[in-house]
Design a protein around this motif. Structure first.
Motif, short mmCIF file in Angstrom:
data_model
loop_
_atom_site.label_atom_id
_atom_site.label_comp_id
_atom_site.label_asym_id
_atom_site.label_seq_id
_atom_site.Cartn_x
_atom_site.Cartn_y
_atom_site.Cartn_z
N PRO A 53 -7.21 25.71 12.45
CA PRO A 53 -7.51 25.04 11.18
C PRO A 53 -7.28 23.53 11.22
N ALA A 54 -8.04 22.82 10.43
CA ALA A 54 -7.79 21.39 10.23
C ALA A 54 -6.53 21.23 9.39
N ARG A 55 -5.79 20.13 9.63
CA ARG A 55 -4.48 19.96 8.99
C ARG A 55 -4.44 18.70 8.12
N PRO A 56 -4.00 18.83 6.88
CA PRO A 56 -3.80 17.64 6.04
C PRO A 56 -2.72 16.71 6.59
N GLY A 57 -1.80 17.27 7.38
CA GLY A 57 -0.72 16.45 7.93
C GLY A 57 -1.19 15.39 8.90
N ASP A 58 -2.42 15.51 9.39
CA ASP A 58 -2.96 14.49 10.30
C ASP A 58 -3.76 13.43 9.55
N VAL A 59 -3.58 13.39 8.23
CA VAL A 59 -4.19 12.37 7.39
C VAL A 59 -3.12 11.36 6.98
N ARG A 60 -3.43 10.08 7.14
CA ARG A 60 -2.51 9.02 6.68
C ARG A 60 -2.96 8.59 5.29
N ALA A 61 -2.04 8.69 4.33
CA ALA A 61 -2.39 8.34 2.95
C ALA A 61 -2.49 6.83 2.77
N GLU A 62 -3.41 6.40 1.94
CA GLU A 62 -3.52 4.98 1.60
C GLU A 62 -2.17 4.48 1.05
N GLY A 63 -1.69 3.36 1.60
CA GLY A 63 -0.42 2.80 1.14
C GLY A 63 0.79 3.59 1.60
N GLY A 64 0.61 4.50 2.56
CA GLY A 64 1.75 5.30 3.02
C GLY A 64 2.82 4.49 3.70
N ASP A 65 2.46 3.37 4.30
CA ASP A 65 3.43 2.48 4.95
C ASP A 65 3.99 1.51 3.92
N PHE A 66 3.11 0.79 3.23
CA PHE A 66 3.51 -0.08 2.12
C PHE A 66 2.30 -0.34 1.25
N ARG A 67 2.56 -0.70 -0.01
CA ARG A 67 1.50 -0.98 -0.97
C ARG A 67 1.51 -2.45 -1.35
N ALA A 68 0.36 -2.96 -1.72
CA ALA A 68 0.25 -4.35 -2.16
C ALA A 68 1.27 -4.62 -3.26
N GLY A 69 2.02 -5.69 -3.11
CA GLY A 69 3.05 -6.05 -4.08
C GLY A 69 4.44 -5.63 -3.68
N ASP A 70 4.56 -4.66 -2.77
CA ASP A 70 5.89 -4.25 -2.30
C ASP A 70 6.55 -5.41 -1.55
N VAL A 71 7.84 -5.66 -1.81
CA VAL A 71 8.60 -6.63 -1.01
C VAL A 71 9.08 -5.88 0.24
#
Length: 396
Positions: A136-154
């Motif tokens: 099966p394909a796995r959702p765990g191999d998807v990187r979510a948008e902003g998963g590392d940091f989001r615009a505006g985060d210090v």
């Protein structure tokens, strides 16, 4: 000598505090990332973009609907129709329906309609436009948008040293230049008639100038701008003339001329014509260190013995120049470490099997020991360390 009007035999923390009090408050400047290595961030650094900037694949493979692939097994593959591809910088333009998939590459945006990845190793081409999934394909191999940091985060805070990894992070945040503290300008001087530049012939009793070489490298590690003053002989007039060449420096760092000898002229100049903040520190090696001012310029006099000079820099000077308090480790002592009745000892040690071992030769003139030791074991006044005790360790 009459009773001095300055402290003598100060503790290591007191010596750091005296030095910090004499240094100027540094202003800020903005520099390109390529010039910021080793500098200290002067302001919080927010993210200008999110990372990842879109929901993306962590693998090469195919993007599909997880629900379409749940029954995939090596013995019973699931067959999907390939309707396009998505690669970094060139996303798939359409959407993916039931029973369909898109070839995808690491870092490529996930196409609308998909929520999982099956890696290329688990795929078999099945005709011109179909592929068979062996798991099966796995959702765990998807990187979510902003998963590392989001615009505006210090993400990086003021006071952070800019290491290579942090510079790369600053670039990923979207910054082409960064605000940093102005580099401290440190004039560097070695003294003594016995001191000779490396490469020159030695006469009996002379030594090569190892202190200025080691100290210059240490200052560079601390992000300082070094102003080399060269060498001054054992002459009060020559030494005073050399000190006058340190204009524009924030600090003068010297080695030699600060102990109890007849020819320790830096000590005499500061005592007689300058100001002294303290003389002598309750530590070994490095006890004769001296701090004062010459015509308003802070002067830190390190001992002439090579080990003493470098250890005092590591223990007292580096934490002040970098603004980073030492963070000692707690390790087991594999061998005993002697205590001194009235001084904190910083004994050279080698680290093996997670424990600190006495290096052996601890003389302040044995420079080889600092190149072979990995740490300084801190032994408080009058508190000997036995084998098996826990000790405080400063990494070199």
């Amino acid at each position: 000598m009459t009773r001095p009007d300055f402290p003598m035999h100060v503790t290591v923390p007191q010596a750091r505090a005296h030095l910090a009090a004499l240094l100027p408050t540094l202003g800020h400047e903005t520099v390109p990332l390529a010039q910021a290595a080793g500098r200290t961030l002067a302001a919080d650094l927010p993210a200008l973009v999110s990372h990842p900037s879109a929901t993306e694949s962590a693998l090469d493979g195919i993007a599909a609907r997880e629900a379409d692939t749940l029954l995939a097994r090596p013995e019973a593959p699931v067959r999907l129709r390939m309707v396009g591809e998505s690669r970094a910088g060139v996303p798939f333009a359409g959407s993916v329906g039931p029973g369909e998939c898109v070839r995808i590459y690491t870092g490529a945006p996930l196409p609308p309609g998909t929520d999982a990845i099956c890696p290329v190793e688990q795929l078999t081409e099945d005709g011109a436009d179909h592929v068979a999934l062996r798991r099966p394909a796995r959702p765990g191999d998807v990187r979510a948008e902003g998963g590392d940091f989001r615009a505006g985060d210090v993400v990086l805070r003021a006071g952070t040293p800019l290491t290579p990894a942090r510079l790369a992070l600053a670039a990923a945040l979207g910054h082409a230049e960064v605000p940093v503290r102005r580099r401290l300008r440190v004039a560097l001087l070695s003294t003594g008639d016995e001191v000779v530049l490396p490469g020159q012939p030695l006469r009996p009793g002379q030594v090569y100038d190892s202190n200025s070489v080691g100290l210059r490298a240490l200052l560079a590690e601390c992000g300082c701008e070094v102003m080399p003053l060269g060498h001054a002989p054992d002459s009060p007039a020559a030494l005073a003339a050399t000190l006058e060449q340190a204009g524009g420096a924030d600090l003068l760092l010297s080695s030699g001329g600060v102990s109890m000898g007849r020819y320790d002229f830096l000590r005499d100049l500061l005592l007689e014509r300058g100001q002294v903040s303290f003389w002598k520190v309750r530590m070994r090696p490095g006890g004769p260190a001296l701090l004062g001012r010459w015509n308003g310029l802070p002067v830190f006099g390190l001992p002439g013995n090579p080990v003493s000079s470098l250890v005092v820099f590591e223990v007292i000077v580096r934490p002040v120049l970098t603004g980073q308090a030492p963070h000692p480790l707690r390790l087991r002592a594999a061998t005993p470490f002697a205590a001194l009745p009235d001084k904190t000892a910083f004994w050279r040690a080698v680290l093996r099997d997670g424990a600190a071992h006495d290096y052996g030769a601890q003389g302040s003139g044995i420079l080889r020991s600092l190149s072979e030791a990995q740490a300084l074991v801190v032994v408080p006044e009058g508190q000997a360390v036995a084998a098996g005790d826990e000790v405080e360790v400063l990494l070199l």
